[in-house]
Motif scaffolding. Structure first.
Motif, PDB file in Angstrom:
ATOM      1  N   PRO A 561       0.809  -1.229   0.000  1.00 43.02           N
ATOM      2  CA  PRO A 561       0.000   0.000   0.000  1.00 43.02           C
ATOM      3  C   PRO A 561       0.836   1.270   0.000  1.00 43.02           C
ATOM      4  N   ASN A 562       2.129   1.162   0.310  1.00 42.69           N
ATOM      5  CA  ASN A 562       2.989   2.341   0.334  1.00 42.69           C
ATOM      6  C   ASN A 562       3.811   2.490  -0.943  1.00 42.69           C
ATOM      7  N   LYS A 563       3.592   1.614  -1.938  1.00 45.42           N
ATOM      8  CA  LYS A 563       4.420   1.637  -3.134  1.00 45.42           C
ATOM      9  C   LYS A 563       3.569   1.504  -4.397  1.00 45.42           C
ATOM     10  N   ILE A 564       4.113   2.030  -5.483  1.00 44.35           N
ATOM     11  CA  ILE A 564       3.639   1.693  -6.821  1.00 44.35           C
ATOM     12  C   ILE A 564       4.816   1.022  -7.518  1.00 44.35           C
ATOM     13  N   ILE A 565       4.659  -0.246  -7.854  1.00 43.26           N
ATOM     14  CA  ILE A 565       5.756  -1.032  -8.412  1.00 43.26           C
ATOM     15  C   ILE A 565       5.528  -1.168  -9.919  1.00 43.26           C
ATOM     16  N   TYR A 566       6.450  -0.622 -10.714  1.00 45.38           N
ATOM     17  CA  TYR A 566       6.332  -0.647 -12.172  1.00 45.38           C
ATOM     18  C   TYR A 566       7.199  -1.748 -12.759  1.00 45.38           C
ATOM     19  N   ASP A 567       6.613  -2.445 -13.730  1.00 42.35           N
ATOM     20  CA  ASP A 567       7.342  -3.523 -14.388  1.00 42.35           C
ATOM     21  C   ASP A 567       6.641  -3.817 -15.711  1.00 42.35           C
ATOM     22  N   ASN A 568       7.379  -4.455 -16.642  1.00 42.88           N
ATOM     23  CA  ASN A 568       6.722  -4.977 -17.834  1.00 42.88           C
ATOM     24  C   ASN A 568       5.873  -6.178 -17.440  1.00 42.88           C
ATOM     25  N   LEU A 569       4.716  -6.261 -18.020  1.00 40.59           N
ATOM     26  CA  LEU A 569       3.800  -7.344 -17.710  1.00 40.59           C
ATOM     27  C   LEU A 569       4.384  -8.679 -18.162  1.00 40.59           C
ATOM     28  N   ARG A 570       4.421  -9.632 -17.256  1.00 45.77           N
ATOM     29  CA  ARG A 570       4.840 -10.994 -17.599  1.00 45.77           C
ATOM     30  C   ARG A 570       3.594 -11.758 -18.043  1.00 45.77           C
ATOM     31  N   GLY A 571       3.254 -11.522 -19.278  1.00 44.83           N
ATOM     32  CA  GLY A 571       2.033 -12.073 -19.827  1.00 44.83           C
ATOM     33  C   GLY A 571       1.538 -11.150 -20.927  1.00 44.83           C
ATOM     34  N   HIS A 572       0.254 -10.923 -20.977  1.00 41.00           N
ATOM     35  CA  HIS A 572      -0.300 -10.050 -22.005  1.00 41.00           C
ATOM     36  C   HIS A 572      -1.523  -9.335 -21.451  1.00 41.00           C
ATOM     37  N   ALA A 573      -1.969  -8.322 -22.161  1.00 40.65           N
ATOM     38  CA  ALA A 573      -3.171  -7.579 -21.782  1.00 40.65           C
ATOM     39  C   ALA A 573      -4.110  -7.511 -22.972  1.00 40.65           C
ATOM     40  N   ILE A 574      -5.394  -7.408 -22.694  1.00 32.94           N
ATOM     41  CA  ILE A 574      -6.409  -7.387 -23.746  1.00 32.94           C
ATOM     42  C   ILE A 574      -7.436  -6.295 -23.456  1.00 32.94           C
ATOM     43  N   SER A 575      -7.784  -5.561 -24.494  1.00 31.57           N
ATOM     44  CA  SER A 575      -8.901  -4.621 -24.455  1.00 31.57           C
ATOM     45  C   SER A 575      -9.839  -5.003 -25.596  1.00 31.57           C
ATOM     46  N   GLN A 576     -11.052  -5.394 -25.250  1.00 34.69           N
ATOM     47  CA  GLN A 576     -11.993  -5.841 -26.276  1.00 34.69           C
ATOM     48  C   GLN A 576     -13.399  -5.379 -25.916  1.00 34.69           C
ATOM     49  N   GLY A 577     -14.234  -5.253 -26.936  1.00 32.60           N
ATOM     50  CA  GLY A 577     -15.589  -4.824 -26.652  1.00 32.60           C
ATOM     51  C   GLY A 577     -16.317  -4.394 -27.905  1.00 32.60           C
ATOM     52  N   VAL A 578     -17.457  -3.753 -27.684  1.00 32.45           N
ATOM     53  CA  VAL A 578     -18.284  -3.283 -28.782  1.00 32.45           C
ATOM     54  C   VAL A 578     -18.941  -1.973 -28.360  1.00 32.45           C
ATOM     55  N   SER A 579     -19.087  -1.054 -29.306  1.00 32.00           N
ATOM     56  CA  SER A 579     -19.737   0.225 -29.020  1.00 32.00           C
ATOM     57  C   SER A 579     -20.815   0.479 -30.067  1.00 32.00           C
ATOM     58  N   LEU A 580     -21.881   1.139 -29.641  1.00 31.12           N
ATOM     59  CA  LEU A 580     -22.992   1.481 -30.520  1.00 31.12           C
ATOM     60  C   LEU A 580     -23.327   2.952 -30.356  1.00 31.12           C
ATOM     61  N   ASN A 581     -23.354   3.670 -31.476  1.00 28.94           N
ATOM     62  CA  ASN A 581     -23.773   5.065 -31.495  1.00 28.94           C
ATOM     63  C   ASN A 581     -25.059   5.179 -32.303  1.00 28.94           C
TER      64      ASN A 581
END
Length: 745
Positions: A561-581
């Motif tokens: 709680p007293n730190k922000i630890i930065y590192d490259n992700l050991r894995g992957h990240a995903i952003s997915q979805g759908v939008s309607l206008n």
């Protein structure tokens, strides 16, 4: 008997005087078939035929207001005096400013019709974001579905802009197509741009690195300023709220020989201290900001382009304990976060005097930040010089070609570990990022269009970076358009400049190892459907998106709680979805814009056992949306209802935190009433945050901001520490606003 007949004729004569009105309804290009003609007070109506000709009978003598309307056109109103003679009334309708044929430049670096662009581009016009007046464009871009202005600190109110759930570092902000706002200035980049000089905001979601380079891997927001040739001679906009903030915008058109200029000034001041949640901390930062913008266009032979613009911003903002004043700045007596910002920008465009269309663009910005977060200093300066040239060439009728080269030179220095040598001495960061790019837009047939692009950059630290993209557009007819695109993005390491959660003074920043550049792979599918009918026009725009990230730089808020630890992700990240206008325009004066986005943003990271663990992205709600409903009343009075809604989003919490780990559903709605006058003056007013929604407990242990008593096992058994990062909405509750605008054409 004759007397009675005379009296009856006097009584019933007005009723028998029925008048017929006819005419033709056209626009700049010819007749407007199906246009509606309505007399609201009498309940009479008709529609024009295919030639735009109409006839409306049985109109009693007298004065009546006639309403002429058609989908895609501005409603015209005429007050007409009817006698016994037939009338001929011809009307020329004007197209709506927010019609689908707007010109856009962001998707392809060229000015093209929005419907012809192979890259989907969303637009917020200056008229649209005036339906909910804001002091900064940071708030205004929230009117775009899937774009979320996110406050990251409950004390200093710094924030960034999320596109499809991705944080601020993944959003590139342009001014007139130039990457002028990046890195250190991302937090303040849209603050202080005078609304009076903004023509529109263009948003491209998904990687655009093949044209714009690093930092464009999540999307682009391009602020397009008004052309001095088309801007009003004088414009002004002033509004204030019941909370005590005052925003003033003014602009004037200038002329000097072959040059036409636009000078815009913005001043914002907010000096009242509010503590409605009674935690002894200001609910909103106090601010004093001035911004000056000046742009010049030059007349040249053969209509060649040349322009130059500059902007200067100064801001003094602070938030903290209610008893704080500047004598406590940097001390550990009374907690406050005080930020002085100075910023200067220069932007230029010059078309070479050659037969070929060759352009050069350049920009320079200097940013200085002098800030204290409690007794933790953050002093930083940044200079970015950028130059690019490109050749715009049409080969035959089918190939629109673009070839260019760019160079960005960045000098950044601060007092954090980000610019420190292993022995602790200072080491300013100097980065050169040259690149070349190529693009071809191939009109295969009238219905099929293919765009291919590629960019090569060389980074001093990371070497060669390749960014290809491809896009396809298919329009079987004018009412249906399909778009598909695939691209890659990259972002070089630029850590502390954009994450102000690391600067609250409450957490220590830790870098685990040398960080690698991030990569992303993105695919989009887009479908646009137009449904015109006699009574309304319905437009539907649906987009599915998927992004896969490697080497993602992540901040770990949970381990300590007293730190922000930065590192490259050991894995992957995903952003997915759908939008309607949706865009719904009726023949009567009602227009509705609404959008909804569903997204799933998460990362898969190796845990202690070596298996991948799913972690939901912070402050990325699965559901979000926006809406704008506008209704025009007689006498140039209009009502606008605007708002945004958000579903639960994951929040940074402490171990054993009593606060929920997810925010509730909430909606921020606003109501505005506007009265326009024929001589360019208009008054407006209304209510912001109608439902008076504010977050609960945004700051933990506000009574001990310097963590003096955190080791008390009796009064603090869970070991909580001061933390203002639990934030998902503004603490400004319901408030009334009043304003006045003036435009002299």
């Amino acid at each position: 008997m004759k007397i009675y007949i005379c009296l009856l004729s006097l009584v019933f004569a007005p009723l028998s005087a029925q008048v017929t009105m006819s005419g033709k309804i056209t626009d700049a290009g010819g007749p407007v078939p199906g246009a509606n003609v309505v007399i609201p007070s009498l309940g009479l109506s008709t529609a024009a035929n295919e030639e735009g000709i109409y006839t409306l009978g049985s109109i009693p003598a007298g004065n009546h207001e006639i309403v002429f309307s058609s989908v895609g056109y501005r409603t015209a109103r005429r007050k007409i005096s009817f006698t016994s003679a037939p009338l001929t009334v011809n009307i020329v309708l004007e197209e709506e400013d927010n019609s689908l044929e707007e010109l856009v430049i962001t998707g392809t670096m060229k000015e093209v019709s929005r419907t012809e662009s192979p890259i989907p581009v969303e637009i917020v016009t200056s008229k649209l974001f005036k339906k909910n007046p804001t002091a900064t464009l940071f708030e205004a871009v929230g009117m775009v579905n899937g774009v979320q202005p996110q406050l990251n600190c409950s004390v200093c109110n710094t924030g960034d802009i999320h596109i499809n759930g991705m944080e601020g570092p993944y959003t590139m902000i342009l001014i007139d197509g130039m990457p002028i706002v990046s890195a250190l200035s991302t937090v303040y980049g849209l603050n202080g741009i005078p609304n009076s000089i903004v023509d529109r905001i263009e948003v491209v979601k998904g990687p655009a690195s093949s044209l714009y380079g690093s930092e464009a891997m999540g999307g682009i927001i391009n602020v397009v300023t008004k052309s001095p040739l088309k801007a009003p001679a004088i414009s002004a906009d002033v509004f204030t709220t019941s909370w005590g903030d005052l925003n003033m915008d003014a602009a004037v058109r200038l002329k000097a020989g072959p040059a036409t200029g636009l000078l815009g000034v913005n001043y914002f001041i907010f000096k009242e201290r509010h503590d409605h949640n009674r935690d002894n901390f200001t609910d909103v930062t106090l601010q004093d900001r001035v911004s000056i913008f000046n742009k010049w266009n030059f007349e040249r032979k053969d209509n060649r382009m040349a322009s130059i613009a500059g902007r200067y911003v100064y801001e003094d903002r602070w938030g903290g304990e209610m008893q704080w004043n500047k004598s406590f700045r940097g001390s550990d007596v009374v907690y406050g976060e005080s930020i002085y910002t100075r910023r200067a920008e220069l932007i230029g465009l010059y078309q070479l005097p050659l037969e070929e269309k060759i352009y050069t663009q350049y920009s320079y910005n200097w940013h200085d930040q002098n800030s204290w977060y409690g007794n933790t200093p953050y002093m930083a300066t940044q200079q970015v010089a950028f130059v690019q040239g490109y050749w715009d060439k049409q080969f035959g009728e089918k190939h629109n070609f673009l070839l260019g080269a760019a160079l960005r030179y960045t000098v950044y220095d601060d007092n954090t570990p980000g610019t420190a040598n292993p022995d602790g001495t200072n080491n300013a960061s100097v980065k050169r990022l040259p690149g070349i790019f190529i693009q071809d837009e191939w009109s295969i047939t009238e219905k099929h269009k293919l765009l291919g692009g590629y960019r090569y950059d060389y980074d001093d630290d990371h070497g060669s970076v390749h960014s290809p993209r491809i896009a396809y557009k298919f329009s079987p007819n004018s009412n249906n358009t399909f778009r598909a695109s695939f691209g890659t993005g990259f972002r070089v390491v630029n850590l502390f400049t954009e994450d102000h959660a690391a600067l609250t003074g409450a957490r220590e920043v830790v870098i685990e190892e040398e960080l690698k550049p991030e990569r992303s792979y993105n695919a989009n599918l887009n479908y646009v459907l137009k449904i015109p009918t006699e009574n309304f026009f319905l437009g539907l725009d649906i987009t599915g998106f998927y992004s896969y990230f490697t080497n993602k730089i992540v901040g770990d808020f949970d381990t300590d709680p007293n730190k922000i630890i930065y590192d490259n992700l050991r894995g992957h990240a995903i952003s997915q979805g759908v939008s309607l206008n949706t865009d719904l325009t009726f023949t009567f004066p009602l227009k509705i814009l609404a959008g909804v986005t569903y997204m799933d943003v998460y990362q898969m990271e190796e845990n202690e056992t070596g298996s991948l663990e799913r972690i939901v992205q912070l402050q990325a709600p699965k559901w979000s949306g926006n809406f704008v409903a506008s209704y025009t009343l007689p006498h140039d009075v209009s009502i606008d209802l605007t708002g945004n809604f958000y579903g639960p989003m994951r929040l940074p919490i402490l171990p054993n935190d009593f606060r929920p780990g997810y925010s509730p559903w909430f909606c921020i709605a606003n109501l505005q009433l506007t009265k326009k006058f024929s001589y360019g003056l208009e008054f407006y007013g209304g209510v912001k945050n109608l439902f008076n929604f504010t977050p609960k407990d945004p700051i933990i242990r506000p009574f001990d901001p310097f963590d003096r008593n955190v080791d008390d096992p009796v009064n603090n058994p869970n070991g909580y520490t001061f933390d203002p990062s639990y934030n998902y909405a503004s603490l400004q509750g319901r408030r009334i606003f009043l304003g006045i605008r003036y435009n002299l054409l």
